[in-house]
Structures are given as structure tokens and as C-alpha cells.
Motif scaffolding. Structure first.
Motif, PDB file in Angstrom:
ATOM      1  N   TYR A  44       0.812  -1.224   0.000  1.00  6.76           N
ATOM      2  CA  TYR A  44       0.000   0.000   0.000  1.00  6.76           C
ATOM      3  C   TYR A  44       0.844   1.272   0.000  1.00  6.76           C
ATOM      4  O   TYR A  44       0.308   2.360  -0.240  1.00  6.76           O
ATOM      5  N   ILE A  45       2.148   1.169   0.259  1.00  2.20           N
ATOM      6  CA  ILE A  45       2.966   2.388   0.249  1.00  2.20           C
ATOM      7  C   ILE A  45       3.125   2.961  -1.155  1.00  2.20           C
ATOM      8  O   ILE A  45       3.494   4.113  -1.308  1.00  2.20           O
ATOM      9  N   PHE A  46       2.824   2.141  -2.180  1.00  2.00           N
ATOM     10  CA  PHE A  46       2.941   2.620  -3.558  1.00  2.00           C
ATOM     11  C   PHE A  46       1.636   3.262  -4.023  1.00  2.00           C
ATOM     12  O   PHE A  46       0.554   2.929  -3.547  1.00  2.00           O
ATOM     13  N   GLY A  47       1.769   4.166  -4.980  1.00  2.00           N
ATOM     14  CA  GLY A  47       0.610   4.916  -5.448  1.00  2.00           C
ATOM     15  C   GLY A  47      -0.391   4.077  -6.216  1.00  2.00           C
ATOM     16  O   GLY A  47      -1.575   4.379  -6.238  1.00  2.00           O
ATOM     17  N   GLY A  48       0.079   3.029  -6.880  1.00  3.09           N
ATOM     18  CA  GLY A  48      -0.837   2.127  -7.556  1.00  3.09           C
ATOM     19  C   GLY A  48      -1.039   2.380  -9.027  1.00  3.09           C
ATOM     20  O   GLY A  48      -1.896   1.766  -9.654  1.00  3.09           O
ATOM     21  N   ALA A  49      -0.255   3.286  -9.629  1.00  6.62           N
ATOM     22  CA  ALA A  49      -0.413   3.563 -11.058  1.00  6.62           C
ATOM     23  C   ALA A  49       0.293   2.496 -11.898  1.00  6.62           C
ATOM     24  O   ALA A  49       1.187   1.791 -11.422  1.00  6.62           O
ATOM     25  N   GLY A  50      -0.120   2.378 -13.149  1.00  5.34           N
ATOM     26  CA  GLY A  50       0.553   1.496 -14.087  1.00  5.34           C
ATOM     27  C   GLY A  50       0.219   0.036 -13.887  1.00  5.34           C
ATOM     28  O   GLY A  50      -0.676  -0.326 -13.109  1.00  5.34           O
ATOM     29  N   ASP A  51       0.969  -0.815 -14.604  1.00  2.23           N
ATOM     30  CA  ASP A  51       0.720  -2.249 -14.506  1.00  2.23           C
ATOM     31  C   ASP A  51       2.011  -3.053 -14.361  1.00  2.23           C
ATOM     32  O   ASP A  51       2.018  -4.263 -14.536  1.00  2.23           O
TER      33      ASP A  51
ATOM     34  N   ALA B 166     -12.756  -5.916  -9.120  1.00  4.81           N
ATOM     35  CA  ALA B 166     -11.945  -6.606 -10.137  1.00  4.81           C
ATOM     36  C   ALA B 166     -10.865  -5.729 -10.751  1.00  4.81           C
ATOM     37  O   ALA B 166     -10.126  -6.207 -11.621  1.00  4.81           O
ATOM     38  N   ASP B 167     -10.730  -4.471 -10.322  1.00  2.00           N
ATOM     39  CA  ASP B 167      -9.739  -3.595 -10.951  1.00  2.00           C
ATOM     40  C   ASP B 167      -8.589  -3.232 -10.016  1.00  2.00           C
ATOM     41  O   ASP B 167      -7.857  -2.265 -10.251  1.00  2.00           O
ATOM     42  N   GLN B 168      -8.395  -3.982  -8.945  1.00  3.28           N
ATOM     43  CA  GLN B 168      -7.201  -3.887  -8.113  1.00  3.28           C
ATOM     44  C   GLN B 168      -6.439  -5.206  -8.277  1.00  3.28           C
ATOM     45  O   GLN B 168      -7.011  -6.272  -8.093  1.00  3.28           O
ATOM     46  N   ILE B 169      -5.148  -5.111  -8.622  1.00  2.32           N
ATOM     47  CA  ILE B 169      -4.364  -6.295  -8.979  1.00  2.32           C
ATOM     48  C   ILE B 169      -3.196  -6.477  -8.019  1.00  2.32           C
ATOM     49  O   ILE B 169      -2.455  -5.530  -7.720  1.00  2.32           O
ATOM     50  N   GLY B 170      -3.033  -7.709  -7.543  1.00  2.00           N
ATOM     51  CA  GLY B 170      -1.920  -8.011  -6.646  1.00  2.00           C
ATOM     52  C   GLY B 170      -1.746  -9.503  -6.508  1.00  2.00           C
ATOM     53  O   GLY B 170      -2.220 -10.283  -7.342  1.00  2.00           O
ATOM     54  N   ALA B 171      -1.095  -9.926  -5.430  1.00  2.00           N
ATOM     55  CA  ALA B 171      -0.847 -11.348  -5.194  1.00  2.00           C
ATOM     56  C   ALA B 171      -1.212 -11.702  -3.759  1.00  2.00           C
ATOM     57  O   ALA B 171      -0.537 -11.262  -2.824  1.00  2.00           O
TER      58      ALA B 171
ATOM     59  N   GLN C 158       3.944 -15.627  -6.076  1.00  2.00           N
ATOM     60  CA  GLN C 158       4.143 -15.337  -7.496  1.00  2.00           C
ATOM     61  C   GLN C 158       2.806 -15.281  -8.250  1.00  2.00           C
ATOM     62  O   GLN C 158       1.829 -15.915  -7.869  1.00  2.00           O
ATOM     63  N   GLY C 159       2.825 -14.542  -9.344  1.00  2.00           N
ATOM     64  CA  GLY C 159       1.611 -14.394 -10.145  1.00  2.00           C
ATOM     65  C   GLY C 159       0.821 -13.176  -9.728  1.00  2.00           C
ATOM     66  O   GLY C 159       1.240 -12.401  -8.855  1.00  2.00           O
ATOM     67  N   GLU C 160      -0.321 -12.988 -10.344  1.00  2.00           N
ATOM     68  CA  GLU C 160      -1.161 -11.841 -10.017  1.00  2.00           C
ATOM     69  C   GLU C 160      -2.613 -12.172 -10.285  1.00  2.00           C
ATOM     70  O   GLU C 160      -2.937 -13.053 -11.079  1.00  2.00           O
ATOM     71  N   THR C 161      -3.491 -11.458  -9.599  1.00  2.00           N
ATOM     72  CA  THR C 161      -4.925 -11.623  -9.791  1.00  2.00           C
ATOM     73  C   THR C 161      -5.623 -10.395  -9.234  1.00  2.00           C
ATOM     74  O   THR C 161      -4.994  -9.518  -8.631  1.00  2.00           O
ATOM     75  N   SER C 162      -6.921 -10.322  -9.442  1.00  2.00           N
ATOM     76  CA  SER C 162      -7.741  -9.286  -8.813  1.00  2.00           C
ATOM     77  C   SER C 162      -8.420  -9.889  -7.590  1.00  2.00           C
ATOM     78  O   SER C 162      -8.407 -11.107  -7.374  1.00  2.00           O
ATOM     79  N   TRP C 163      -9.036  -9.036  -6.772  1.00  2.00           N
ATOM     80  CA  TRP C 163      -9.825  -9.564  -5.655  1.00  2.00           C
ATOM     81  C   TRP C 163     -10.928 -10.478  -6.186  1.00  2.00           C
ATOM     82  O   TRP C 163     -11.242 -11.496  -5.577  1.00  2.00           O
ATOM     83  N   HIS C 164     -11.478 -10.130  -7.333  1.00  2.00           N
ATOM     84  CA  HIS C 164     -12.522 -10.955  -7.936  1.00  2.00           C
ATOM     85  C   HIS C 164     -11.958 -12.313  -8.355  1.00  2.00           C
ATOM     86  O   HIS C 164     -12.552 -13.370  -8.076  1.00  2.00           O
ATOM     87  N   GLY C 165     -10.808 -12.311  -9.029  1.00  2.00           N
ATOM     88  CA  GLY C 165     -10.189 -13.562  -9.435  1.00  2.00           C
ATOM     89  C   GLY C 165      -9.796 -14.423  -8.243  1.00  2.00           C
ATOM     90  O   GLY C 165      -9.931 -15.660  -8.272  1.00  2.00           O
TER      91      GLY C 165
ATOM     92  N   ARG D 269      -7.309   2.601  -2.006  1.00  2.00           N
ATOM     93  CA  ARG D 269      -6.459   1.440  -2.244  1.00  2.00           C
ATOM     94  C   ARG D 269      -5.705   1.599  -3.562  1.00  2.00           C
ATOM     95  O   ARG D 269      -6.240   2.153  -4.517  1.00  2.00           O
ATOM     96  N   PRO D 270      -4.478   1.063  -3.638  1.00  2.00           N
ATOM     97  CA  PRO D 270      -3.771   1.086  -4.916  1.00  2.00           C
ATOM     98  C   PRO D 270      -4.389   0.102  -5.900  1.00  2.00           C
ATOM     99  O   PRO D 270      -4.741  -1.019  -5.519  1.00  2.00           O
ATOM    100  N   THR D 271      -4.519   0.507  -7.152  1.00  2.00           N
ATOM    101  CA  THR D 271      -5.031  -0.424  -8.159  1.00  2.00           C
ATOM    102  C   THR D 271      -3.948  -1.400  -8.607  1.00  2.00           C
ATOM    103  O   THR D 271      -4.256  -2.515  -9.037  1.00  2.00           O
ATOM    104  N   ASN D 272      -2.684  -0.990  -8.502  1.00  2.00           N
ATOM    105  CA  ASN D 272      -1.571  -1.868  -8.868  1.00  2.00           C
ATOM    106  C   ASN D 272      -0.764  -2.201  -7.622  1.00  2.00           C
ATOM    107  O   ASN D 272       0.024  -1.384  -7.148  1.00  2.00           O
ATOM    108  N   SER D 273      -0.959  -3.405  -7.100  1.00  2.00           N
ATOM    109  CA  SER D 273      -0.222  -3.862  -5.922  1.00  2.00           C
ATOM    110  C   SER D 273       0.797  -4.946  -6.264  1.00  2.00           C
ATOM    111  O   SER D 273       1.238  -5.689  -5.388  1.00  2.00           O
ATOM    112  N   ARG D 274       1.169  -5.047  -7.527  1.00  2.00           N
ATOM    113  CA  ARG D 274       2.156  -6.054  -7.923  1.00  2.00           C
ATOM    114  C   ARG D 274       3.515  -5.735  -7.292  1.00  2.00           C
ATOM    115  O   ARG D 274       3.956  -4.580  -7.326  1.00  2.00           O
ATOM    116  N   LEU D 275       4.182  -6.748  -6.757  1.00  2.00           N
ATOM    117  CA  LEU D 275       5.513  -6.579  -6.172  1.00  2.00           C
ATOM    118  C   LEU D 275       6.512  -7.474  -6.901  1.00  2.00           C
ATOM    119  O   LEU D 275       6.280  -8.675  -7.057  1.00  2.00           O
TER     120      LEU D 275
END
Length: 311
Positions: free
Chosen positions: A103-110, A177-182, A217-224, A261-267
Motif C-alpha cells: 500500500y505504500i505505492f501509489g498504484g499507477a501502471g501495470d 476486479a480492478d485492483q491487482i496483486g498477489a 508469485q503471479g497476479e490476480t484481482s480480488w474478484h479472481g 487502495r492502490p489499483t496496482n499492488s504487484r511486487l
């Protein structure tokens, strides 16, 4: 044997750390009541009494939305207390392992965030966690900051357990479905922490202090995430009212909350995997394992309730 202090021992990560670190030394697993991060004097008194060589700090103020109206408490626990721990560790030649958040990141991009990317916290909770990181770095060089994401486990309250409960009660669900993370299990975080500590204790091994990303590893949305969880629960025989087809995808704007919430939570976790010779599992593996643990617990409890009384 190392003397290891674990804060927040009844939290979902603290609970798993008690298991994972038990064989690594003399473990002092302290609950919030025993080690209150909002009480600096009491913290220092306990640290001086126990003299740990390793301090593991999973305790945090994690009520993301409530933090918007409880800023002072969130900052006391998430921003100030880590600095107190860091100063004590520096003065007493102890290692500090501290956990932070996507959550410390702004969440922009993919693109997945690296450790070198600039934080841009969007909420009181996120800002307090970022300040806590800075306090740790400012006061001790002998630290590890492990940033993780979407933590869940068999113990405690979390999104996964909420989805299973609601799926047993309702015939449809709406999930963002538009917030992505792991999704990352507390057990994985605890096991990786144990491996890191084992390496730290080897005098012949170079040990790389600093900040690392630790997520499945990998990524998904809360919906996925919800759909996969419910599908696997069905395959085990969970008694549920709905299946994945009844979980409807919605946007963040359709489910407004006080904290952004950040939309891009990929690490990006490559640095951690290289430094400590790790291969992190997929997020699906962890989710399935926890669901299986929960299902086994349900079956065990059911069998105990249906056994005839002796005599």
C-alpha cells in the motif's frame, strides 16, 4: 540459540511466526497486551528485560479504513514504534525484521514495483507504514524490511475467510476486479522469515540487510482471488450457497471505502529470491493450502460434535 522476540503473537502473521521460528531459538511470542506498540516506555522495559538478539515485528495497526479517523493511533503503532525498536536494536546489536506493505505505492501502471521505486502512499494507513520504514532505516543498519501484499491465513480475520463465510450465506457476491496483486499466505511469509534467520545465524554466509519484496508469485484481482477460492472450496466439498459464476466483478468506484487502495499492488520479488536463494510459490498454491486446512478443521470439529457421549 538465539533469543527471538515476536510482536503481535496473536495476529495472523504472528501466529505463523510462532510455528516457523520455534526451532530457531528461545522464542518470546508476545501479544498486544504483553507488548503494546503504542506504549514506548513499556516496550523498552520489556526489551531490556528479555534482551532479544532478533526482534521480529509483524504487529501493526491494520484497520485501513478506520485509520482515516484514528490517525494518531495508526502513526503511534506503525510509524513511531518501529523507530523505537530500531533504536533499541542498534544499541544492543540485535537484528530487526519489520514487515511493510504494497500500500505504500501509489498504484499507477501495470508493472510490478521494485524496492527502488518511489513510494506514494494514498491513505493514512499507507503513510504510517511508509514512515515506519523510514524510521527503521534511520536508526539501525541491521534490519530487514519485508514488504508483502494481501496477507491471509488460517488464523485470524481476512478476505479469504470472509469470502468463504459469505459464500455459505448468500446466493451472489460483488467483488472488486480492478485492483491487482498477489494474495500471500502468512505461512509463506513466516517460512521465508525462518529461512532468512537461519542464514543470518551462519557466520560464514554474507548477509544482505535492507528492504525486500515478499509476495507469492503471479497476479490476480480480488474478484479472481474470490473465484479461485470458491472453486477450490467446492472441489473439497464445502457446503456453499454459490459458485464462481455468482461472484460478479465490480469496479473500485462501485464499492467506495474511506481509504484509497492502490489499483496496482504487484511486487517484484526477484531481489529477495536472488539474495536468499528462494523460489516463491504461486498465489494459488497458498490459497488452496489454507482452504484445505480450514476444511480439515471443519471436518474434525464436525466429527467431534457427532461422536456419542461416553457411558
Amino acid at each position: 540459540m538465539s533469543r527471538i522476540l515476536i510482536t503481535g503473537a496473536n495476529g495472523q502473521l504472528g501466529f505463523e511466526l510462532r510455528r516457523a521460528l520455534a526451532a530457531l531459538g528461545e522464542v518470546f511470542a508476545l501479544t498486544r497486551e504483553q507488548f503494546d506498540l503504542a506504549d514506548e516506555a513499556a516496550m523498552l522495559e520489556t526489551l531490556d528485560a528479555l534482551r532479544p538478539q532478533i526482534v521480529v515485528n509483524p504487529a501493526a495497526y491494520t484497520a485501513v479504513d478506520r485509520a482515516e479517523s484514528e490517525s494518531a493511533l495508526a502513526h503511534a503503532i506503525n510509524a513511531h514504534a518501529p523507530g523505537v525498536l530500531a533504536r533499541w536494536c542498534a544499541a544492543n546489536d540485535a537484528l530487526l525484521i519489520h514487515y511493510s506493505t504494497d500500500y505504500i505505492f501509489g498504484g499507477a501502471g501495470d508493472q510490478a514495483w521494485s524496492e527502488e521505486d518511489a513510494p506514494e502512499p494514498q491513505s493514512v494507513y499507507a503513510h504510517s507504514k511508509w514512515l515506519g520504514e523510514q524510521a527503521v532505516r534511520a536508526h539501525t543498519g541491521h534490519h530487514l524490511i519485508l514488504r508483502t501484499s494481501w496477507v491471509y491465513g488460517a488464523h485470524g480475520n481476512n478476505f479469504l475467510k470472509t469470502m468463504l463465510r459469505l459464500a455459505a450465506e448468500r446466493d451472489s457476491l460483488n467483488v472488486v476486479a480492478d485492483q491487482i496483486g498477489a494474495p500471500t499466505s502468512a505461512a509463506l511469509i513466516a517460512d521465508v522469515t525462518a529461512q532468512i534467520i537461519s542464514r543470518y545465524r551462519l557466520p560464514t554466509q554474507k548477509f544482505d540487510y535492507g528492504t525486500y519484496h515478499l509476495a507469492a508469485q503471479g497476479e490476480t484481482s480480488w474478484h479472481g482471488y474470490a473465484c479461485h477460492a470458491i472453486s477450490h472450496a467446492h472441489s473439497l466439498g464445502y457446503s456453499l450457497q454459490l459458485g464462481p459464476a455468482a461472484i460478479h466483478a465490480i469496479g473500485t468506484a462501485d464499492y467506495p471505502l474511506p481509504a484509497r487502495r492502490p489499483t496496482n499492488s504487484r511486487l517484484n520479488c526477484n531481489k529477495l529470491q536472488r539474495a536468499f536463494s528462494l523460489t516463491l510459490p504461486s498465489w494459488q498454491t497458498g490459497v488452496e493450502h489454507v482452504i484445505e486446512r480450514l476444511f480439515h478443521s471443519l471436518q474434525t470439529a464436525s466429527a467431534s460434535n457427532t461422536q456419542p457421549c461416553p457411558g
